[in-house]
Design a protein around this motif. Structure first.
Motif, mmCIF file in Angstrom:
data_model
loop_
_atom_site.group_PDB
_atom_site.id
_atom_site.type_symbol
_atom_site.label_atom_id
_atom_site.label_comp_id
_atom_site.label_asym_id
_atom_site.label_seq_id
_atom_site.Cartn_x
_atom_site.Cartn_y
_atom_site.Cartn_z
ATOM 1 N N PRO A 4 0.816 -1.219 0.000
ATOM 2 C CA PRO A 4 0.000 0.000 0.000
ATOM 3 C C PRO A 4 0.849 1.268 0.000
ATOM 4 N N THR A 5 0.334 2.312 -0.623
ATOM 5 C CA THR A 5 1.009 3.608 -0.700
ATOM 6 C C THR A 5 0.367 4.575 0.275
ATOM 7 N N GLU A 6 1.182 5.221 1.097
ATOM 8 C CA GLU A 6 0.653 6.231 2.019
ATOM 9 C C GLU A 6 0.282 7.483 1.250
ATOM 10 N N ILE A 7 -0.953 7.966 1.439
ATOM 11 C CA ILE A 7 -1.392 9.161 0.706
ATOM 12 C C ILE A 7 -1.679 10.363 1.612
ATOM 13 N N SER A 8 -1.760 10.151 2.919
ATOM 14 C CA SER A 8 -1.868 11.290 3.836
ATOM 15 C C SER A 8 -1.510 10.858 5.247
ATOM 16 N N GLY A 15 -0.644 10.143 18.376
ATOM 17 C CA GLY A 15 -0.530 9.088 17.363
ATOM 18 C C GLY A 15 -0.707 9.703 15.983
ATOM 19 N N HIS A 16 -0.964 8.866 14.988
ATOM 20 C CA HIS A 16 -1.107 9.371 13.621
ATOM 21 C C HIS A 16 -2.247 8.686 12.879
ATOM 22 N N ASN A 17 -3.066 9.524 12.217
ATOM 23 C CA ASN A 17 -4.003 9.019 11.219
ATOM 24 C C ASN A 17 -3.262 8.925 9.899
ATOM 25 N N LYS A 18 -3.221 7.743 9.333
ATOM 26 C CA LYS A 18 -2.569 7.581 8.034
ATOM 27 C C LYS A 18 -3.542 6.931 7.051
ATOM 28 N N ARG A 19 -3.582 7.471 5.832
ATOM 29 C CA ARG A 19 -4.459 6.928 4.788
ATOM 30 C C ARG A 19 -3.604 6.261 3.712
ATOM 31 N N TYR A 20 -4.073 5.117 3.248
ATOM 32 C CA TYR A 20 -3.327 4.320 2.272
ATOM 33 C C TYR A 20 -4.197 3.957 1.077
ATOM 34 N N LYS A 21 -3.525 3.711 -0.032
ATOM 35 C CA LYS A 21 -4.192 3.261 -1.256
ATOM 36 C C LYS A 21 -3.498 1.994 -1.730
ATOM 37 N N HIS A 22 -4.270 1.043 -2.244
ATOM 38 C CA HIS A 22 -3.680 -0.174 -2.792
ATOM 39 C C HIS A 22 -4.628 -0.782 -3.808
ATOM 40 N N PHE A 23 -4.093 -1.637 -4.659
ATOM 41 C CA PHE A 23 -4.961 -2.365 -5.584
ATOM 42 C C PHE A 23 -5.419 -3.645 -4.907
ATOM 43 N N SER A 24 -6.731 -3.873 -4.926
ATOM 44 C CA SER A 24 -7.302 -5.063 -4.304
ATOM 45 C C SER A 24 -7.596 -6.131 -5.352
ATOM 46 N N PRO A 25 -6.869 -7.255 -5.318
ATOM 47 C CA PRO A 25 -7.193 -8.362 -6.225
ATOM 48 C C PRO A 25 -8.588 -8.937 -5.961
ATOM 49 N N SER A 30 -8.761 -0.244 -7.201
ATOM 50 C CA SER A 30 -7.978 0.416 -6.149
ATOM 51 C C SER A 30 -8.878 0.721 -4.970
ATOM 52 N N MET A 31 -8.334 0.566 -3.757
ATOM 53 C CA MET A 31 -9.089 0.833 -2.533
ATOM 54 C C MET A 31 -8.255 1.711 -1.596
ATOM 55 N N THR A 32 -8.952 2.445 -0.746
ATOM 56 C CA THR A 32 -8.286 3.232 0.286
ATOM 57 C C THR A 32 -8.717 2.727 1.661
ATOM 58 N N PHE A 33 -7.854 2.931 2.637
ATOM 59 C CA PHE A 33 -8.204 2.630 4.022
ATOM 60 C C PHE A 33 -7.389 3.525 4.938
ATOM 61 N N HIS A 34 -7.886 3.729 6.149
ATOM 62 C CA HIS A 34 -7.192 4.504 7.167
ATOM 63 C C HIS A 34 -6.694 3.595 8.277
ATOM 64 N N ILE A 35 -5.569 3.953 8.841
ATOM 65 C CA ILE A 35 -5.106 3.353 10.096
ATOM 66 C C ILE A 35 -4.819 4.489 11.069
ATOM 67 N N TYR A 36 -5.342 4.379 12.283
ATOM 68 C CA TYR A 36 -4.875 5.253 13.356
ATOM 69 C C TYR A 36 -3.882 4.470 14.192
ATOM 70 N N GLU A 61 -13.208 7.663 5.267
ATOM 71 C CA GLU A 61 -12.869 8.923 5.930
ATOM 72 C C GLU A 61 -13.847 9.340 7.030
ATOM 73 N N ASN A 62 -15.132 8.956 6.933
ATOM 74 C CA ASN A 62 -16.145 9.481 7.853
ATOM 75 C C ASN A 62 -15.798 9.243 9.318
ATOM 76 N N PHE A 63 -15.512 7.999 9.646
ATOM 77 C CA PHE A 63 -15.243 7.630 11.038
ATOM 78 C C PHE A 63 -14.006 8.338 11.567
ATOM 79 N N ILE A 64 -12.965 8.373 10.757
ATOM 80 C CA ILE A 64 -11.700 8.986 11.168
ATOM 81 C C ILE A 64 -11.891 10.473 11.450
#
Length: 283
Positions: A4-8, A15-25, A30-36, A61-64
């Motif tokens: 996954p590529t970090e996009i924000s 801590g840190h909110n980080k958003r990622y993008k990746h291709f989902s087989p 392509s999909m995005t997800f957040h990790i706190y 993004e809504n929950f984050i």
């Protein structure tokens, strides 16, 4: 599997909110997800993970942005994982015709109808995403996982938990769609994604599943606002409560006076949910 590529990234409660993008087989797009990520005092420390599944029309993004869950996740040392709610960008005819079906409305199931073959959100959440996290984020301990969600995501959290008791330590939900085979949202989604075979529908209905998977030991926590405009027609919590009672599954259903279906409601009670899961994840 593609890294996954970090996009924000944004710091929050140390801590840190980080958003990622990746291709989902699994989903074919392509999909995005957040990790706190909570603050860590040691590079070798591993955080348990808590998956959040959002509701209809939402993204990752809504929950984050709206829940304020990071404050207690930071103090409890729990990583929050917030995936998107459906495949996007596939341009399937009719995918954006209504807000309660198609894009933003994956219902956390594996579609069996050819037109919607990319809508495999169950496999994405249960199989692909945990593997992706394990392979790319050594600071996460995906073997210690819990799951929660809101509305459609509450439905997803409950059904995924009940079918995978070995994978998740606990579950909770805000205003979940607990009996989709008997409500308009569920009937519309299930007819289109799964076809007319209603036996297949029951595999994604928490009220039906509870009698099959009644060896639940951890208390299920549900918060429901009594001013929720979807309560009587779409959510049907009393049906789930009755099903749990019949098989002696521990359920704490809290009906909250004056609250609606919004993120104001979620933000009010989310601390309780984070602590509920933190306790189970530390056992």
């Amino acid at each position: 599997m593609e890294k996954p590529t970090e996009i924000s990234s944004a710091k929050m409660f140390d801590g840190h909110n980080k958003r990622y993008k990746h291709f989902s087989p699994t989903l074919g797009c392509s999909m995005t997800f957040h990790i706190y990520f909570p603050p860590s005092s040691s590079p070798s420390h591993k955080f348990p993970v808590l998956y959040w599944l959002s509701g209809l029309t939402c993204t990752d993004e809504n929950f984050i942005a709206k829940s304020g869950a990071q404050r207690v996740a930071s103090s409890e040392g729990v990583a929050l994982i917030a995936p998107d709610t459906s495949p996007r960008g596939l341009n399937v005819e009719g995918e954006s015709d209504s807000w309660d079906f198609g894009v933003g409305a994956g219902f956390y199931l594996n579609a069996t109808q050819e037109k919607w073959k990319n809508w495999q959100m169950y496999d994405y959440i249960v199989k692909e995403l945990p593997l992706l996290l394990t392979e790319n984020f050594p600071q996460l301990d995906t073997s210690r996982a819990s799951i929660f969600g809101h509305s459609m995501g509450g439905h997803g959290a409950l059904t995924i938990y009940l079918k995978n008791l070995d994978k998740y330590k606990s579950v909770s939900a805000f205003a979940p769609i607990v009996n989709p085979i008997n409500c308009p949202w569920g009937q519309k989604a299930f007819t289109n994604y799964l076809g007319e075979n209603k036996a297949a529908w029951q595999e994604y209905d928490a009220t039906c599943l509870i009698s099959k998977f009644n060896n639940v030991s951890a208390t299920i926590l549900i918060d429901q606002g009594d001013e929720d405009k979807f309560l009587k027609e779409q959510l049907l919590p009393h049906k789930f409560e009755e099903a749990c009672r019949k098989v002696n599954v521990p359920l704490l259903l809290r009906v909250q006076p004056g609250y609606d279906h919004s993120y104001y409601f979620i933000a009010t009670f989310v601390d309780d949910h984070i602590r509920h899961h933190a306790q189970a994840l530390k056992l």
